[in-house]
Design an enzyme around this catalytic site. Structure first.
Site, PDB file in Angstrom:
ATOM      1  N   ASP A   1      39.879  46.903  41.834  1.00 17.44           N
ATOM      2  CA  ASP A   1      39.279  45.909  42.722  1.00 17.44           C
ATOM      3  C   ASP A   1      39.633  46.255  44.170  1.00 17.44           C
ATOM      4  O   ASP A   1      40.805  46.337  44.520  1.00 17.44           O
ATOM      5  CB  ASP A   1      39.810  44.518  42.359  1.00 17.44           C
ATOM      6  CG  ASP A   1      39.004  43.395  43.000  1.00 17.44           C
ATOM      7  OD1 ASP A   1      38.522  43.585  44.132  1.00 17.44           O
ATOM      8  OD2 ASP A   1      38.859  42.333  42.372  1.00 17.44           O
TER       9      ASP A   1
ATOM     10  N   ASP B   1      34.766  53.562  44.724  1.00 14.27           N
ATOM     11  CA  ASP B   1      33.436  53.700  45.328  1.00 14.27           C
ATOM     12  C   ASP B   1      33.353  52.924  46.640  1.00 14.27           C
ATOM     13  O   ASP B   1      32.267  52.705  47.166  1.00 14.27           O
ATOM     14  CB  ASP B   1      32.352  53.221  44.356  1.00 14.27           C
ATOM     15  CG  ASP B   1      32.473  51.752  44.023  1.00 14.27           C
ATOM     16  OD1 ASP B   1      33.565  51.171  44.246  1.00 14.27           O
ATOM     17  OD2 ASP B   1      31.491  51.162  43.530  1.00 14.27           O
TER      18      ASP B   1
END
Length: 239
Positions: A144, A180
């Site tokens: 996260d 990402d």
């Protein structure tokens, strides 16, 4: 299967300050298949949290290099890696029970004997259950990113955590991260580069091309189609 999930925040010396989680509990509803897997395959492949150090040769029934994956999601890439590398052993940690159930189901379908899973907070597992100098690799893929600045302290990649991982790696062991979210990649690079005893394996001293050993996930494939980047970092413990 117990499901007592906690995660400490650390002071500059690595001591727990207070309880803060680097993840959000999104348990969701178990599918029948996931529930079946938890009931039937957890006794074989599941590892309950305890305050006793793991004995990896006893856990896997052999001496072999051990890779730890933190936050394996639904387990697709972890199962693929365990299938492709039968000469290695894999321990996966995930806090969300549907993901654990899905991973168990896939591992059973593939007939894997070199994979074990836990449903607990990885930080506490590292502290209490993983022996020092015992891991060949630690993998942390797409954690996260906690996009908002006020939540950055919740990012799992912080100096104390990276130091903790280093202590569990064998000399020559690798900490492999992927994200990402470019600002998180930059944060990871800054944190890892600040720690003595790690060597960046990137020839350009930043990011590495995705190694063939890391499968491309469906999530990542979708990102590629949308033009999103992915950044891999690999750091070796050199002392």
């Amino acid at each position: 299967m117990k499901n007592d999930v906690i995660s400490p925040e650390f002071d500059e010396n690595g001591r727990p300050l207070r309880r803060i989680r680097s993840f959000v509990r999104r348990q969701g509803r178990l599918t029948k298949g996931q529930e079946h897997a938890l009931e039937n395959y957890w006794p074989v492949m599941g590892v309950e949290f305890s305050e006793d150090m793991l004995d990896f040769p006893a856990l896997f029934g052999r001496e072999a290099p051990v890779t730890l994956e933190i936050g394996f999601g639904m387990g697709a890439s972890l199962v693929a890696m365990a299938k492709d590398r039968p000469e290695q052993d894999f321990l996966g940690i995930e806090v969300h029970s549907p993901g654990v159930g899905a991973c168990l189901a896939s591992a059973h379908e593939e007939g894997l004997s070199n994979l074990r899973v836990m449903c607990h907070d990885a930080v506490e597992v590292l502290h209490k259950m993983i022996p020092d100098n015992s891991l060949r690799m630690v993998q942390l893929f797409f954690p996260d990113p906690w996009h908002k600045a006020r939540h950055n302290k919740r990012r799992i990649i912080q100096v104390p955590f990276a130091e903790l991982v280093k202590s569990k790696l064998q000399l020559g062991g690798i900490f492999h991260m992927a994200t990402d979210w470019e600002p998180y990649a930059e944060h990871m690079l800054e944190v890892m580069s600040s720690i003595d005893g790690y060597k960046n394996l990137s020839e350009s001293n930043d990011y590495v091309p995705r190694p063939a050993s890391r499968p491309v996930t469906k999530f990542e494939q979708r990102g590629h189609r949308l033009g999103h980047g992915v950044w891999d970092l690999m750091f070796e413990r050199v002392k």
